[in-house]
Design an enzyme around this catalytic site. Structure first.
Site, mmCIF file in Angstrom:
data_model
loop_
_atom_site.group_PDB
_atom_site.id
_atom_site.type_symbol
_atom_site.label_atom_id
_atom_site.label_comp_id
_atom_site.label_asym_id
_atom_site.label_seq_id
_atom_site.Cartn_x
_atom_site.Cartn_y
_atom_site.Cartn_z
ATOM 1 N N ARG A 46 0.875 -1.184 0.000
ATOM 2 C CA ARG A 46 0.000 0.000 0.000
ATOM 3 C C ARG A 46 0.904 1.222 0.000
ATOM 4 O O ARG A 46 2.121 1.100 0.131
ATOM 5 C CB ARG A 46 -1.017 -0.006 1.155
ATOM 6 C CG ARG A 46 -0.657 -0.614 2.445
ATOM 7 C CD ARG A 46 0.342 0.118 3.311
ATOM 8 N NE ARG A 46 0.113 1.534 3.410
ATOM 9 C CZ ARG A 46 1.059 2.417 3.609
ATOM 10 N NH1 ARG A 46 2.326 2.036 3.757
ATOM 11 N NH2 ARG A 46 0.800 3.710 3.691
ATOM 12 N N ALA A 48 0.862 5.147 -2.147
ATOM 13 C CA ALA A 48 0.678 5.452 -3.567
ATOM 14 C C ALA A 48 1.876 5.056 -4.455
ATOM 15 O O ALA A 48 1.709 4.292 -5.417
ATOM 16 C CB ALA A 48 0.332 6.934 -3.713
ATOM 17 N N ARG A 81 -7.469 -0.165 -6.880
ATOM 18 C CA ARG A 81 -7.696 0.918 -5.909
ATOM 19 C C ARG A 81 -7.822 2.227 -6.707
ATOM 20 O O ARG A 81 -6.966 2.520 -7.543
ATOM 21 C CB ARG A 81 -6.551 1.011 -4.886
ATOM 22 C CG ARG A 81 -6.462 -0.227 -3.980
ATOM 23 C CD ARG A 81 -5.557 0.004 -2.781
ATOM 24 N NE ARG A 81 -6.174 0.886 -1.803
ATOM 25 C CZ ARG A 81 -5.522 1.405 -0.765
ATOM 26 N NH1 ARG A 81 -4.242 1.146 -0.581
ATOM 27 N NH2 ARG A 81 -6.149 2.195 0.091
ATOM 28 N N GLN A 179 -1.869 2.528 9.962
ATOM 29 C CA GLN A 179 -0.596 2.596 9.224
ATOM 30 C C GLN A 179 0.455 3.393 9.999
ATOM 31 O O GLN A 179 1.650 3.163 9.843
ATOM 32 C CB GLN A 179 -0.802 3.242 7.851
ATOM 33 C CG GLN A 179 -1.539 2.380 6.850
ATOM 34 C CD GLN A 179 -3.034 2.643 6.851
ATOM 35 O OE1 GLN A 179 -3.615 2.988 7.884
ATOM 36 N NE2 GLN A 179 -3.668 2.465 5.712
ATOM 37 N N ASP A 220 -1.894 10.921 -2.239
ATOM 38 C CA ASP A 220 -2.274 9.869 -3.191
ATOM 39 C C ASP A 220 -2.639 10.448 -4.558
ATOM 40 O O ASP A 220 -2.608 9.735 -5.551
ATOM 41 C CB ASP A 220 -3.444 9.054 -2.642
ATOM 42 C CG ASP A 220 -2.938 8.087 -1.587
ATOM 43 O OD1 ASP A 220 -2.662 8.547 -0.457
ATOM 44 O OD2 ASP A 220 -2.769 6.902 -1.915
ATOM 45 N N ASN A 230 -5.285 12.450 0.491
ATOM 46 C CA ASN A 230 -4.372 11.617 1.296
ATOM 47 C C ASN A 230 -5.233 10.863 2.313
ATOM 48 O O ASN A 230 -6.460 11.048 2.391
ATOM 49 C CB ASN A 230 -3.306 12.474 1.982
ATOM 50 C CG ASN A 230 -2.188 11.627 2.574
ATOM 51 O OD1 ASN A 230 -1.668 10.726 1.919
ATOM 52 N ND2 ASN A 230 -1.826 11.875 3.826
ATOM 53 N N LYS A 231 -4.596 10.050 3.098
ATOM 54 C CA LYS A 231 -5.296 9.205 4.068
ATOM 55 C C LYS A 231 -6.323 9.983 4.875
ATOM 56 O O LYS A 231 -6.074 11.113 5.294
ATOM 57 C CB LYS A 231 -4.247 8.564 4.991
ATOM 58 C CG LYS A 231 -4.748 7.636 6.063
ATOM 59 C CD LYS A 231 -5.677 6.551 5.562
ATOM 60 C CE LYS A 231 -5.053 5.712 4.483
ATOM 61 N NZ LYS A 231 -6.062 4.865 3.770
HETATM 62 O O1 MRU Z 1 -4.517 3.268 2.156
HETATM 63 P P1 MRU Z 1 -3.042 3.452 2.067
HETATM 64 O O2 MRU Z 1 -2.296 2.928 3.244
HETATM 65 O O3 MRU Z 1 -2.495 2.960 0.758
HETATM 66 O O4 MRU Z 1 -2.880 5.032 2.069
HETATM 67 C C1 MRU Z 1 -1.598 5.566 1.947
HETATM 68 C C2 MRU Z 1 -1.540 7.021 2.196
HETATM 69 O O5 MRU Z 1 -2.538 7.679 2.349
HETATM 70 C C3 MRU Z 1 -0.203 7.660 2.169
HETATM 71 O O6 MRU Z 1 -0.159 8.775 3.001
HETATM 72 C C4 MRU Z 1 0.078 8.120 0.738
HETATM 73 O O7 MRU Z 1 -0.028 7.054 -0.164
HETATM 74 C C5 MRU Z 1 1.360 8.778 0.594
HETATM 75 S S1 MRU Z 1 2.598 7.571 0.450
HETATM 76 C C6 MRU Z 1 4.058 8.071 0.187
#
Ligand code: MRU
Length: 330
Positions: A46, A48, A81, A179, A220, A230-231
């Protein structure tokens, strides 16, 4: 040893299974594109940039399998995704090479090397921002696990530390899949970078108490005007940072910029299964009969961003279109 989220050896894509961390380091070995698609969907891998690289290798595996057209393999991977544009960028880098008769495996290797190099340059560009910011807050995991090596938000922290900066990292736990508490804390602990995990709903109080000097997160998908996904939970951190005059930085490689999208309004936000919210580490915490909503990302307007940390340097939101015009074409 620095952390690496994935590597390709022989005919096999190796992925650290991020669902198992930090309790166990389990490596999954994949030889088929369908396995790569499942690994992305179920979040074995996981983050991006990392899913972009995994998908690039998925295309190379599809080519070797022989029964896929480039278009069918691309469709399978892209459907896993929806939010991270990097996924489509990684797929496209290999699809075009495949269609042009080039070696898809070599194209995937090139794509991985580019992402790693860009993340390293993000670290070098962003480290000076942390010269006067000793206590840095981050959300989710934007480290090596999310990008293959270095990270985006964690890259400037790594480079600043290597140069002797005295840093402390506030790690948002990042519900529902944790995470931050599981992955970011694991990366920081391995490198002995001082940190503390905090409940997601504690970040505002620490900012209000003057205990956060800067916030740095990954992304993302970043629209042309700087709005970014983003998350889930990033938006409220950005709003609270502004309220408390804490600088808010977004670090990302070029693969995360979606210049075809003028602003954040139409960024597709993935909604994941309700069990991720109703359960904690596989154990039901809400009463039977309760339901949940589980948007995995939110969109933060560009007005809350102090600066973007890119492979070409630190860019204020107002200068983003100039920086995007100067980015190398891939
Ligand atoms: O759902 P995830 O764990 O794939 O989400 C990841 C994120 O939101 C990260 O902050 C984002 O991908 C930046 S990664 C360098």
């Amino acid at each position: 040893m620095p952390v690496r989220a994935l590597w390709f050896r022989g005919r096999t894509l190796h992925l650290i299974d991020q669902r198992e961390l930090p309790a166990r380091t389990v490596v999954r070995r994949l030889t088929r594109v369908r396995e790569v698609a499942d690994a992305i969907r179920t979040m074995v891998v996981r983050g991006a940039p990392a899913i972009g690289v995994a998908a690039a290798y998925g295309m190379a595996l599809a080519h070797r399998e022989g029964s896929y057209s480039p278009a069918r393999a691309a469709k399978l991977l892209r459907a896993t995704r929806p939010t991270a544009v990097d996924l489509a960028v990684g797929v496209e880098a290999v699809r075009t090479a495949w269609v042009a008769g080039e070696d898809p495996r070599a194209a995937a290797d090139r794509y991985r090397a580019e992402i790693v190099d860009e993340c390293h340059r993000i670290g070098i560009a962003g480290a000076p921002l942390l010269r006067r910011a000793h206590r840095v807050l981050t959300h989710c995991n934007a480290g090596a696990l999310a990008t293959v090596e270095w990270g985006t938000a964690l890259a400037p922290i790594r480079v600043a530390r290597a140069r002797g900066a005295d840093l402390f990292v506030w790690v948002d736990e990042t519900r529902p899949l944790l995470q931050g508490a599981r992955l970011t804390a694991w990366e920081l602990a391995r490198e002995r970078i001082p940190h503390a995990v905090i409940a997601d709903n504690a970040a505002g109080a620490f900012m209000q108490a003057g205990q956060v000097d800067a916030v740095i997160v990954g992304a993302d998908r970043i629209a042309r005007n700087g709005d970014f996904a983003n998350k889930i939970g990033t938006y409220e951190k950005a709003v609270v940072a502004r309220e408390n005059e804490v600088p808010f930085y977004v670090a990302a490689p070029w693969s995360t910029f979606d210049i075809g999208r003028p602003d954040g309004r139409a960024i597709p936000v993935e909604e994941r299964g309700e069990e991720e919210v109703l359960e904690l580490a596989g154990r039901r915490i809400a009463p039977r009969g309760s339901h949940a909503r589980n948007p995995a990302f939110d969109v933060t307007p560009a007005k809350f961003v102090t600066a973007f940390v890119t492979p070409l340097g630190v860019v204020r939101p107002g200068d983003l279109s100039t920086a995007l015009a100067r980015r190398p074409s891939t």
